[in-house]
Design a protein around this motif. Structure first.
Motif, PDB file in Angstrom:
ATOM      1  N   SER A 237       0.805  -1.218   0.000  1.00 18.39           N
ATOM      2  CA  SER A 237       0.000   0.000   0.000  1.00 18.39           C
ATOM      3  C   SER A 237       0.843   1.275   0.000  1.00 18.39           C
ATOM      4  N   GLU A 238       2.171   1.134  -0.037  1.00 18.31           N
ATOM      5  CA  GLU A 238       3.015   2.319  -0.094  1.00 18.31           C
ATOM      6  C   GLU A 238       4.340   1.984  -0.775  1.00 18.31           C
ATOM      7  N   SER A 270      -0.349   5.027  -3.315  1.00 15.43           N
ATOM      8  CA  SER A 270      -0.970   4.814  -2.012  1.00 15.43           C
ATOM      9  C   SER A 270      -2.469   5.027  -2.065  1.00 15.43           C
ATOM     10  N   ARG A 274      -5.242   2.131  -1.308  1.00 15.62           N
ATOM     11  CA  ARG A 274      -6.265   2.284  -0.260  1.00 15.62           C
ATOM     12  C   ARG A 274      -7.661   2.144  -0.843  1.00 15.62           C
ATOM     13  N   ARG A 277      -8.416  -1.575  -1.588  1.00 19.76           N
ATOM     14  CA  ARG A 277      -8.700  -2.352  -0.381  1.00 19.76           C
ATOM     15  C   ARG A 277     -10.032  -1.943   0.252  1.00 19.76           C
TER      16      ARG A 277
END
Length: 315
Positions: A237-238, A270, A274, A277
């Motif tokens: 995620s990053e 990112s 996000r 998800r």
């Protein structure tokens, strides 16, 4: 910690390497908390509270009737027999053991891990912890793995046999090339067809890739208690500023060259991660399953026990 899980814990620690560290420490206090808090919720589906509709050998009396040839002599009610001078037998409401199914993702993406361990290691520990609870008191656990080239299907087994089979199925030692022999949708259909209505189905996965499994998942959730445990890694995620990188999709093999020195690119990555998800969480809620997220960083067991203690399982 019960003796059953203690033996499994020893198996979890065997043959580990820095590249395949396994689930990590499983403190007795956390295991006991998991057993007490989650076990209480699971036992709401277990014998004594989960009964069949026919008559048989349980603990709650359904009726006393005259003896018929073929009846078990051990069910004779001697008090009624003496009072009526006619042989009578006791018939009880049966208690059924819960059959739980564990669906375990062993696809290549599960071997990814940049923190304390791989996603596969977390999934393995979660599987054994849940399996420990689901094989108590005569209850049985069946296992289906998906995403690997040689997926396993283990029929429901109780106690230590169920746990040992689970340990064998859960351990992902290496990445195997090729398309998964069983898809997530296929694993869900297997469990839905095999599990008696009202059972427990736990699916452990990173839930990456196409979501063509949503319709089969909804069908399972309509008949069973479903717990979806998502395993992720912080680097999914990053992006870290390390210059140019080649990113490879473990599921498809697709490669993308990116320049991580770009702050705009890192922010966009990112945000997209996000959003993806969040979309997954929304879809899982929509089909009516419980959804927990565990990370490869930190104590997955502490998070699992805490989340399930707080939320419980959907009634």
């Amino acid at each position: 910690m019960t003796a059953g899980f203690g033996g499994a814990d020893a198996e979890l620690r065997a043959g580990r390497t820095p590249e395949r560290p396994g689930p990590g420490p499983t403190p007795e206090a956390l295991l006991r908390a998991l057993d007490l808090t989650v076990g209480r919720r699971i036992r709401g589906l277990l014998p004594g509270e989960y009964r069949a509709h026919d008559l048989g050998g349980g603990t709650e009396l359904a009726q006393v009737r005259p003896y018929e040839p073929g009846d078990d002599i051990r069910r004779m009610d001697w008090n009624v027999t003496a009072r009526t001078s006619v042989p009578h037998v006791r018939v009880h409401v049966p208690e059924r053991a819960l059959t739980a199914w564990l669906l375990l993702d062993v696809s290549p993406s599960m071997t990814f891990g940049t923190a304390d361990r791989r996603k596969a290691d977390v999934a393995e520990g979660v599987a054994v912890a849940i399996g420990h609870l689901a094989t108590q008191r005569g209850n049985r656990l069946g296992v289906v793995t998906f995403g690997g080239t040689r997926d396993r299907r283990l029929p429901p087994a109780a106690g230590r046999m169920g746990l040992l089979g689970l340990l064998h199925a859960a351990r992902v030692e290496r990445v195997e090339e090729g398309t998964g022999a069983t898809t997530p949708a296929g694993a869900l259909r297997i469990a839905n067809a095999a599990a008696p209505r009202g059972g427990l189905v736990v699916i452990v996965s990173d839930f990456r890739g196409p979501r063509d499994w949503l319709l089969p998942l909804a069908a399972v959730a309509a008949r069973h208690h479903v717990l979806a445990i998502e395993v992720d890694d912080p680097r999914e995620s990053e992006l870290t500023d390390v210059g140019e990188l080649t990113l490879i999709d473990a599921e498809t093999g697709r490669e993308v060259r990116v320049d991580t020195s770009s702050a705009r690119l890192r922010d966009r990555f990112s945000a997209a991660a996000r959003a993806e998800r969040a979309s997954l969480a929304t879809e899982l809620r929509r089909v009516g399953v419980d959804h927990l997220v565990l990370s490869t960083a930190g104590s997955w067991l502490r998070t699992l026990a805490g989340e399930l203690r707080t939320r419980g399982l959907r009634s």
